[in-house]
Motif scaffolding. Sequence first.
Motif, PDB file in Angstrom:
ATOM      1  N   GLU A  73       0.868  -1.513   0.156  1.00 24.25           N
ATOM      2  CA  GLU A  73       0.072   0.084  -0.290  1.00 24.25           C
ATOM      3  C   GLU A  73       0.946   0.879  -0.234  1.00 24.25           C
ATOM      4  OE1 GLU A  73      -2.618  -0.290   3.075  1.00 24.25           O
ATOM      5  OE2 GLU A  73      -3.821  -1.972   2.119  1.00 24.25           O
ATOM      6  N   GLU A  74       1.730   0.984   0.782  1.00 26.78           N
ATOM      7  CA  GLU A  74       3.063   2.672   0.843  1.00 26.78           C
ATOM      8  C   GLU A  74       3.236   2.929  -0.516  1.00 26.78           C
ATOM      9  OE1 GLU A  74       5.196   2.486   4.207  1.00 26.78           O
ATOM     10  OE2 GLU A  74       3.772   2.176   5.904  1.00 26.78           O
ATOM     11  N   ASP A  75       4.379   1.551  -1.288  1.00 24.34           N
ATOM     12  CA  ASP A  75       4.836   1.868  -2.747  1.00 24.34           C
ATOM     13  C   ASP A  75       3.644   1.759  -3.272  1.00 24.34           C
ATOM     14  OD1 ASP A  75       6.470   1.464  -3.835  1.00 24.34           O
ATOM     15  OD2 ASP A  75       6.021  -0.477  -5.189  1.00 24.34           O
ATOM     16  N   ASP A  76       2.238   1.539  -3.979  1.00 22.89           N
ATOM     17  CA  ASP A  76       1.774   2.088  -4.238  1.00 22.89           C
ATOM     18  C   ASP A  76       1.303   4.128  -4.425  1.00 22.89           C
ATOM     19  OD1 ASP A  76       1.331  -0.374  -5.780  1.00 22.89           O
ATOM     20  OD2 ASP A  76      -0.705  -0.295  -4.482  1.00 22.89           O
ATOM     21  N   LEU A  77       0.966   3.831  -3.260  1.00 17.70           N
ATOM     22  CA  LEU A  77       0.933   5.580  -2.389  1.00 17.70           C
ATOM     23  C   LEU A  77       1.949   6.360  -2.954  1.00 17.70           C
ATOM     24  CD1 LEU A  77      -0.795   5.345   0.696  1.00 17.70           C
ATOM     25  CD2 LEU A  77      -2.033   5.652  -1.295  1.00 17.70           C
ATOM     26  N   ARG A  78       3.469   6.000  -2.356  1.00 18.40           N
ATOM     27  CA  ARG A  78       4.516   6.340  -3.269  1.00 18.40           C
ATOM     28  C   ARG A  78       4.361   6.325  -4.927  1.00 18.40           C
ATOM     29  NH1 ARG A  78       7.447   3.255  -0.537  1.00 18.40           N
ATOM     30  NH2 ARG A  78       7.534   4.974   1.287  1.00 18.40           N
ATOM     31  N   SER A  79       3.744   5.113  -5.000  1.00 17.04           N
ATOM     32  CA  SER A  79       3.674   6.013  -6.889  1.00 17.04           C
ATOM     33  C   SER A  79       3.207   7.039  -7.505  1.00 17.04           C
ATOM     34  CB  SER A  79       3.648   3.992  -7.492  1.00 17.04           C
ATOM     35  OG  SER A  79       4.324   3.352  -7.086  1.00 17.04           O
ATOM     36  N   ALA A  80       2.109   7.018  -6.979  1.00 16.47           N
ATOM     37  CA  ALA A  80       0.522   8.055  -7.278  1.00 16.47           C
ATOM     38  C   ALA A  80       1.005   9.180  -7.154  1.00 16.47           C
ATOM     39  CB  ALA A  80      -0.529   7.666  -6.573  1.00 16.47           C
ATOM     40  N   PHE A  81       1.797   9.579  -5.719  1.00 15.62           N
ATOM     41  CA  PHE A  81       2.176  10.281  -5.644  1.00 15.62           C
ATOM     42  C   PHE A  81       3.611  11.396  -6.497  1.00 15.62           C
ATOM     43  CE2 PHE A  81       5.561  13.237  -3.665  1.00 15.62           C
ATOM     44  CZ  PHE A  81       4.890  14.069  -2.547  1.00 15.62           C
ATOM     45  N   GLU A  82       4.192  10.149  -6.404  1.00 14.74           N
ATOM     46  CA  GLU A  82       5.294  10.519  -7.604  1.00 14.74           C
ATOM     47  C   GLU A  82       4.682  10.244  -8.962  1.00 14.74           C
ATOM     48  OE1 GLU A  82       8.106   7.316  -8.168  1.00 14.74           O
ATOM     49  OE2 GLU A  82       8.889   7.703  -5.607  1.00 14.74           O
ATOM     50  N   VAL A  83       3.718  10.431  -9.513  1.00 14.62           N
ATOM     51  CA  VAL A  83       3.078  10.947 -10.585  1.00 14.62           C
ATOM     52  C   VAL A  83       2.766  12.672 -10.314  1.00 14.62           C
ATOM     53  CG1 VAL A  83       0.920  10.318 -12.400  1.00 14.62           C
ATOM     54  CG2 VAL A  83       1.891   8.571 -11.680  1.00 14.62           C
ATOM     55  N   PHE A  84       2.443  12.755  -9.610  1.00 18.63           N
ATOM     56  CA  PHE A  84       1.786  14.320  -9.360  1.00 18.63           C
ATOM     57  C   PHE A  84       2.978  15.158  -9.030  1.00 18.63           C
ATOM     58  CE2 PHE A  84      -1.817  12.103  -8.763  1.00 18.63           C
ATOM     59  CZ  PHE A  84      -2.817  12.888  -9.247  1.00 18.63           C
ATOM     60  N   ASP A  85       3.818  14.752  -8.437  1.00 17.76           N
ATOM     61  CA  ASP A  85       5.388  15.610  -7.782  1.00 17.76           C
ATOM     62  C   ASP A  85       6.017  15.344  -8.988  1.00 17.76           C
ATOM     63  OD1 ASP A  85       6.584  17.109  -7.245  1.00 17.76           O
ATOM     64  OD2 ASP A  85       7.865  14.895  -5.766  1.00 17.76           O
ATOM     65  N   MET A  86       5.840  16.075 -10.118  1.00 13.22           N
ATOM     66  CA  MET A  86       6.634  15.879 -11.704  1.00 13.22           C
ATOM     67  C   MET A  86       7.968  16.721 -11.524  1.00 13.22           C
ATOM     68  SD  MET A  86       3.528  16.733 -14.202  1.00 13.22           S
ATOM     69  CE  MET A  86       1.945  15.911 -13.393  1.00 13.22           C
ATOM     70  N   LYS A  87       8.552  17.325 -10.504  1.00 11.06           N
ATOM     71  CA  LYS A  87       9.705  18.001 -10.388  1.00 11.06           C
ATOM     72  C   LYS A  87      10.320  16.951  -9.324  1.00 11.06           C
ATOM     73  CE  LYS A  87       6.741  23.063 -10.973  1.00 11.06           C
ATOM     74  NZ  LYS A  87       6.886  23.946 -11.008  1.00 11.06           N
ATOM     75  N   ARG A  88       9.341  16.222  -8.552  1.00 12.92           N
ATOM     76  CA  ARG A  88      10.486  15.639  -7.665  1.00 12.92           C
ATOM     77  C   ARG A  88      10.969  16.940  -6.700  1.00 12.92           C
ATOM     78  NH1 ARG A  88       7.631  12.400  -9.916  1.00 12.92           N
ATOM     79  NH2 ARG A  88       8.212  10.952 -11.366  1.00 12.92           N
ATOM     80  N   LEU A  89      10.024  17.205  -6.092  1.00 11.80           N
ATOM     81  CA  LEU A  89      10.136  18.322  -4.781  1.00 11.80           C
ATOM     82  C   LEU A  89      10.212  17.938  -4.338  1.00 11.80           C
ATOM     83  CD1 LEU A  89       9.229  21.252  -6.370  1.00 11.80           C
ATOM     84  CD2 LEU A  89      11.490  21.047  -6.315  1.00 11.80           C
ATOM     85  N   GLY A  90       9.280  16.311  -3.335  1.00  9.05           N
ATOM     86  CA  GLY A  90       8.895  16.280  -2.828  1.00  9.05           C
ATOM     87  C   GLY A  90       7.156  17.026  -2.271  1.00  9.05           C
ATOM     88  N   SER A  91       6.884  17.576  -3.232  1.00 12.47           N
ATOM     89  CA  SER A  91       5.435  18.343  -2.933  1.00 12.47           C
ATOM     90  C   SER A  91       4.810  18.415  -3.481  1.00 12.47           C
ATOM     91  CB  SER A  91       5.956  19.653  -2.074  1.00 12.47           C
ATOM     92  OG  SER A  91       5.994  20.310  -2.820  1.00 12.47           O
ATOM     93  N   ILE A  92       3.823  18.951  -4.021  1.00  7.45           N
ATOM     94  CA  ILE A  92       2.762  18.415  -4.950  1.00  7.45           C
ATOM     95  C   ILE A  92       1.683  19.432  -5.423  1.00  7.45           C
ATOM     96  CG2 ILE A  92       1.071  17.041  -6.855  1.00  7.45           C
ATOM     97  CD1 ILE A  92       0.717  14.940  -5.021  1.00  7.45           C
ATOM     98  N   GLY A  93       2.893  21.002  -6.395  1.00  4.71           N
ATOM     99  CA  GLY A  93       1.935  21.584  -6.765  1.00  4.71           C
ATOM    100  C   GLY A  93       0.995  22.141  -6.988  1.00  4.71           C
ATOM    101  N   LYS A  94       0.153  23.414  -7.138  1.00  8.31           N
ATOM    102  CA  LYS A  94      -1.027  23.276  -7.663  1.00  8.31           C
ATOM    103  C   LYS A  94      -1.531  23.047  -9.255  1.00  8.31           C
ATOM    104  CE  LYS A  94      -4.762  26.688  -8.422  1.00  8.31           C
ATOM    105  NZ  LYS A  94      -5.417  28.013  -7.666  1.00  8.31           N
TER     106      LYS A  94
END
Length: 113
Positions: A73-94
């Motif tokens: 589950e953590e790996d799935d969440l991490r993968s999904a987060f990485e889809v949104f975090d395109m700049k690889r900053l560890g956060s998701i911008g608007k």
Amino acid sequence: MMSEAQLEKYRDAFEAFDDDGKGSIDPKSLLTKMGLPSSGLHSLLRELDFRNDGVIDFVEFVTMMEMRKRLIEEDDLRSAFEVFDMKRLGSIGKEELLLVLTELHEPVDEGTV
């Protein structure tokens, strides 16, 4: 909390690994049946054999399955987060959020984000 149905699934799986029906699993047999190298035997015992008796009982087996489930589950969440975090900053911008949602054809109002 775990449902009765999930517990029953674990019981069925445990019984499939419990070769002699004594209520415990030989760790070496478990690794073999799971297609894992026997080199992981000591690590498996260190992590799961809480009673230090050299076998995996049902409680230890359920613990292993729940740990594995959480890791997946953590790996799935991490993968999904990485889809949104395109700049690889560890956060998701608007902008990133809007872009991904638009690509996924999700109706979104910029004022909502």
